[in-house]
Scaffold this active site. Structure first.
Site, PDB file in Angstrom:
ATOM      1  N   LYS A   1      -5.094 -25.390 -19.535  1.00  0.00           N
ATOM      2  CA  LYS A   1      -3.604 -25.075 -19.536  1.00  0.00           C
ATOM      3  C   LYS A   1      -2.459 -26.087 -19.767  1.00  0.00           C
ATOM      4  O   LYS A   1      -2.665 -27.358 -19.415  1.00  0.00           O
ATOM      5  CB  LYS A   1      -3.236 -24.796 -17.950  1.00  0.00           C
TER       6      LYS A   1
ATOM      7  N   GLU B   1      -5.651 -38.430 -14.039  1.00  0.00           N
ATOM      8  CA  GLU B   1      -4.700 -39.391 -14.851  1.00  0.00           C
ATOM      9  C   GLU B   1      -3.314 -39.297 -14.270  1.00  0.00           C
ATOM     10  O   GLU B   1      -2.759 -38.301 -14.513  1.00  0.00           O
ATOM     11  CB  GLU B   1      -5.043 -39.341 -16.431  1.00  0.00           C
TER      12      GLU B   1
ATOM     13  N   CYS C   1       3.457 -42.370 -19.847  1.00  0.00           N
ATOM     14  CA  CYS C   1       3.144 -43.054 -18.098  1.00  0.00           C
ATOM     15  C   CYS C   1       2.977 -44.325 -18.463  1.00  0.00           C
ATOM     16  O   CYS C   1       2.850 -45.231 -17.637  1.00  0.00           O
ATOM     17  CB  CYS C   1       1.951 -42.282 -18.001  1.00  0.00           C
TER      18      CYS C   1
ATOM     19  N   GLU D   1       8.361 -43.787  -9.676  1.00  0.00           N
ATOM     20  CA  GLU D   1       8.420 -43.431 -11.196  1.00  0.00           C
ATOM     21  C   GLU D   1       9.628 -42.520 -11.655  1.00  0.00           C
ATOM     22  O   GLU D   1       9.843 -41.512 -10.891  1.00  0.00           O
ATOM     23  CB  GLU D   1       7.178 -42.718 -11.273  1.00  0.00           C
TER      24      GLU D   1
HETATM   25  P1  NAD Z   1       2.879 -32.253 -13.254  1.00  0.00           P
HETATM   26  O1  NAD Z   1       2.132 -32.860 -12.367  1.00  0.00           O
HETATM   27  O2  NAD Z   1       4.225 -31.655 -12.597  1.00  0.00           O
HETATM   28  O3  NAD Z   1       2.315 -31.203 -14.054  1.00  0.00           O
HETATM   29  C1  NAD Z   1       1.220 -31.478 -14.832  1.00  0.00           C
HETATM   30  C2  NAD Z   1       0.599 -30.280 -14.976  1.00  0.00           C
HETATM   31  O4  NAD Z   1      -0.183 -29.788 -14.063  1.00  0.00           O
HETATM   32  C3  NAD Z   1       1.159 -29.315 -15.670  1.00  0.00           C
HETATM   33  O5  NAD Z   1       0.471 -28.379 -16.559  1.00  0.00           O
HETATM   34  C4  NAD Z   1       1.565 -28.274 -14.620  1.00  0.00           C
HETATM   35  O6  NAD Z   1       1.692 -27.130 -14.808  1.00  0.00           O
HETATM   36  C5  NAD Z   1       0.095 -28.308 -13.541  1.00  0.00           C
HETATM   37  N1  NAD Z   1       0.200 -28.229 -12.337  1.00  0.00           N
HETATM   38  C6  NAD Z   1       1.170 -28.279 -11.370  1.00  0.00           C
HETATM   39  N2  NAD Z   1       0.927 -28.108 -10.291  1.00  0.00           N
HETATM   40  C7  NAD Z   1      -0.452 -27.804 -10.298  1.00  0.00           C
HETATM   41  C8  NAD Z   1      -1.292 -27.106  -9.306  1.00  0.00           C
HETATM   42  N3  NAD Z   1      -1.070 -27.064  -8.031  1.00  0.00           N
HETATM   43  N4  NAD Z   1      -2.404 -27.121  -9.678  1.00  0.00           N
HETATM   44  C9  NAD Z   1      -2.874 -27.080 -10.871  1.00  0.00           C
HETATM   45  N5  NAD Z   1      -2.050 -27.523 -11.900  1.00  0.00           N
HETATM   46  C10 NAD Z   1      -0.829 -27.812 -11.437  1.00  0.00           C
HETATM   47  O7  NAD Z   1       3.530 -33.481 -14.117  1.00  0.00           O
HETATM   48  P2  NAD Z   1       4.610 -33.412 -15.369  1.00  0.00           P
HETATM   49  O8  NAD Z   1       5.872 -33.469 -14.682  1.00  0.00           O
HETATM   50  O9  NAD Z   1       4.217 -32.338 -16.493  1.00  0.00           O
HETATM   51  O10 NAD Z   1       4.100 -34.868 -16.225  1.00  0.00           O
HETATM   52  C11 NAD Z   1       4.749 -35.981 -15.614  1.00  0.00           C
HETATM   53  C12 NAD Z   1       3.792 -36.846 -15.001  1.00  0.00           C
HETATM   54  O11 NAD Z   1       2.562 -37.016 -15.895  1.00  0.00           O
HETATM   55  C13 NAD Z   1       4.276 -38.230 -14.807  1.00  0.00           C
HETATM   56  O12 NAD Z   1       4.039 -38.523 -13.396  1.00  0.00           O
HETATM   57  C14 NAD Z   1       3.600 -39.156 -15.717  1.00  0.00           C
HETATM   58  O13 NAD Z   1       3.278 -40.301 -15.268  1.00  0.00           O
HETATM   59  C15 NAD Z   1       1.986 -38.395 -15.555  1.00  0.00           C
HETATM   60  N6  NAD Z   1       1.315 -38.786 -16.752  1.00  0.00           N
HETATM   61  C16 NAD Z   1       0.256 -39.517 -16.677  1.00  0.00           C
HETATM   62  C17 NAD Z   1      -0.480 -39.797 -17.739  1.00  0.00           C
HETATM   63  C18 NAD Z   1      -1.720 -40.795 -17.402  1.00  0.00           C
HETATM   64  O14 NAD Z   1      -2.463 -40.746 -18.497  1.00  0.00           O
HETATM   65  N7  NAD Z   1      -2.124 -41.461 -16.312  1.00  0.00           N
HETATM   66  C19 NAD Z   1      -0.145 -39.425 -19.067  1.00  0.00           C
HETATM   67  C20 NAD Z   1       0.931 -38.579 -19.145  1.00  0.00           C
HETATM   68  C21 NAD Z   1       1.638 -38.396 -18.241  1.00  0.00           C
END
Ligand code: NAD
Length: 480
Positions: A174, A249, A283, A384
């Site tokens: 997804k 991650e 990130c 963040e």
């Molecule tokens: P998010 O956690 O809101 O969503 C990430 C993904 O998870 C999306 O596809 C979302 O639909 C899904 N999701 C949300 N709730 C869920 C649940 N209950 N069960 C399963 N899936 C669910 O994050 P975002 O806003 O899309 O991305 C930004 C974040 O990602 C920032 O905190 C950033 O630091 C982090 N990030 C980390 C890395 C890394 O490698 N550590 C890389 C890129 C981004």
């Protein structure tokens, strides 16, 4: 309207419930497509498709798996312009950036793991004096879930899918509901490359429903997730009673530590990039800048001057350095931190305001913002923000900056600018982060382990670490 569909069993399908979500173009603020809001039933269909493909795919020779993956890599390159345009339109990032980084990297992910799987060796141990030999089988897990965020959409989506299928698994994946378009196009590419039906299944929808359904499916035995720390914690709680394998991650609040003995010009240019690349929505961006006091005032003047000249503009313009933020709620969240900084006594050295671009008045543009903070413990230095906002403050000793750098909940990456080798060695061992860059930033070698400590995650991606995650190790002991 460019509607997109789920990709299940090699076919494009509407959601069972016929429920759809609007997808916005952040550069204009307009709805430009609709995506499925997939339900449990859609996830179940995707799971069944993956399960039925598993037996054959897991027994497909490495040479054949690798050949198909190389074809996918090649087709991503062939479709560079189309994919980059879709990525930029969906995410708001400059088109040149999507062309130079996001899409080439998606292609590299498939190429890299197509080759890595052919080099992935397992161990053997002779039990000396007992006439026995142990060897380790590395077997695919079965059906695995891959869930990715919006900031580097195809880049991170393929960073998970490629090692998963290389290792012989079948996938239910997804992408973020905010940036679904390139994942949709990937389905077409996989069909053209001859990936057998069901090896990769892509379901679109909201995290709390579609994502949750993937995590709750007891037969999806491993979840590779990239996203926010709060979501990661929620996924861990849901998955724990089912003993799923997890790779999480998560977020970061990375220090960028600048000593007076660094190569100043190189540091300055790279620090502008590490602060504002992709609108600061990486990130790994260095969002907390610490500068040794002897060069602090000079740095402050030079840095702010450079930042003021960064061109904010429509993502399709070649001279745009900072495009649009990904969504209206995200813009609101980032801007709320500018107010918090003011309340905390921070000084806005530049930026801080929303920008209106002629012809795109409803787009989500924000001036790159530099905040001088009074304390490393203030909220803007601890939480963040994930946008074009950085903090700066000075330090007077190595011990002081180490303490400040480590005094956050996160531990993803850290950047160090110095030419002192002994200091580099001392600090690299003491900084609490999974990735340390010295005199550079975001230089990535796909063979290296990638991931964070503390609230930045659990597990490592990259190279053989990813292939280990996507396989189960089984020891076989033979007495002879
Ligand atoms: P998010 O956690 O809101 O969503 C990430 C993904 O998870 C999306 O596809 C979302 O639909 C899904 N999701 C949300 N709730 C869920 C649940 N209950 N069960 C399963 N899936 C669910 O994050 P975002 O806003 O899309 O991305 C930004 C974040 O990602 C920032 O905190 C950033 O630091 C982090 N990030 C980390 C890395 C890394 O490698 N550590 C890389 C890129 C981004």
């Amino acid at each position: 309207m460019e509607n997109i569909q789920n990709y299940i069993n090699g076919q494009f399908t509407n959601p069972v419930s016929d429920d759809w979500i609007d997808n916005y173009n952040p550069a204009s603020g307009e709805v430009y497509s609709q995506i499925p809001n997939s339900s449990k039933d859609d996830v179940e269909n995707a799971y069944k498709s993956a399960k039925s493909a598993f037996k054959q795919w897991s027994q497909t020779t490495l040479e054949e798996r690798s050949r198909i993956m190389l074809k996918i890599s090649e087709l991503i390159e062939t479709n560079l312009d189309r994919l980059a345009e879709a990525e930029s339109k969906d995410n708001g990032k400059p088109l040149w950036l999507a062309k130079a980084v996001d899409i080439p990297r998606a292609s590299s992910n498939f190429r890299f793991f197509a080759n890595a799987i052919t080099q992935f060796a397992s161990e053997s141990h002779e039990s000396v004096g007992q006439n026995a030999i142990n060897y380790t089988l590395r077997q695919p897990i079965g059906v695995v879930g891959c869930i990715s965020p919006w900031n580097l959409p195809l880049y991170l989506f393929t960073w998970k899918i490629a090692p998963a299928i290389a290792a012989g698994n079948c996938v239910v994946a997804k992408p973020s509901e905010v940036t679904p378009m390139t994942a949709y196009l990937l389905g077409e590419i996989c069909n053209e490359a001859g990936l057998p039906k069901g090896v990769l299944n892509i379901v679109h929808g909201l995290g709390g429903s579609t994502g949750q359904a993937i995590v709750e499916n007891p037969d999806i035995k491993a979840i590779s997730f990239t996203g926010g720390t709060a979501t990661g914690a929620h996924i861990a709680r849901t998955a724990a009673p089912m003993f799923k394998k997890l790779s999480l991650e998560l977020g970061g609040k990375n220090p960028n530590i600048i000593f007076a003995d660094c190569d100043y010009d190189d540091m300055l240019t790279t620090t502008v990039r590490s602060s504002f690349a992709n609108q600061g929505q990486i990130c790994l961006c260095g969002s907390r800048i610490f500068v040794e006091d002897s060069i602090y005032e000079k740095f402050k003047t030079d840095f702010v001057d450079r930042v003021k000249h960064l061109k904010v503009g429509h993502p399709s313009n070649a001279d745009t350095k900072v495009g649009a933020l990904v969504s209206k709620p995200h813009l609101k969240k980032v801007m709320s931190y500018i107010d918090i900084a003011k309340d905390e006594g921070g000084t806005i050295l530049c930026g801080g305001n929303r920008i209106t671009i002629e012809g795109y008045e409803d787009g989500y543009y924000l001036q790159p913002t530099v905040i001088e903070v009074l304390s490393d413990e203030c909220r803007v230095n601890q939480e963040e923000i994930f946008g074009p906002v950085v903090t700066i403050m000075s330090f007077s000793s190595e011990q002081e900056v180490l303490a400040m750098a480590n005094k956050v909940d996160y531990g993803l990456s850290a950047t160090l600018w110095t030419n002192d080798l002994k200091r580099t060695m001392r600090m690299s061992t003491q900084l609490q982060a999974g990735i340390i860059w010295v005199n550079t930033w975001l230089m990535r070698d796909l063979r290296t382990p990638f991931g964070g400590v503390k609230n930045s995650g659990v597990g490592r991606e990259g190279g053989f670490e990813a292939l280990r995650f996507f396989t189960e190790a089984k020891n076989v002991c033979i007495k002879y």
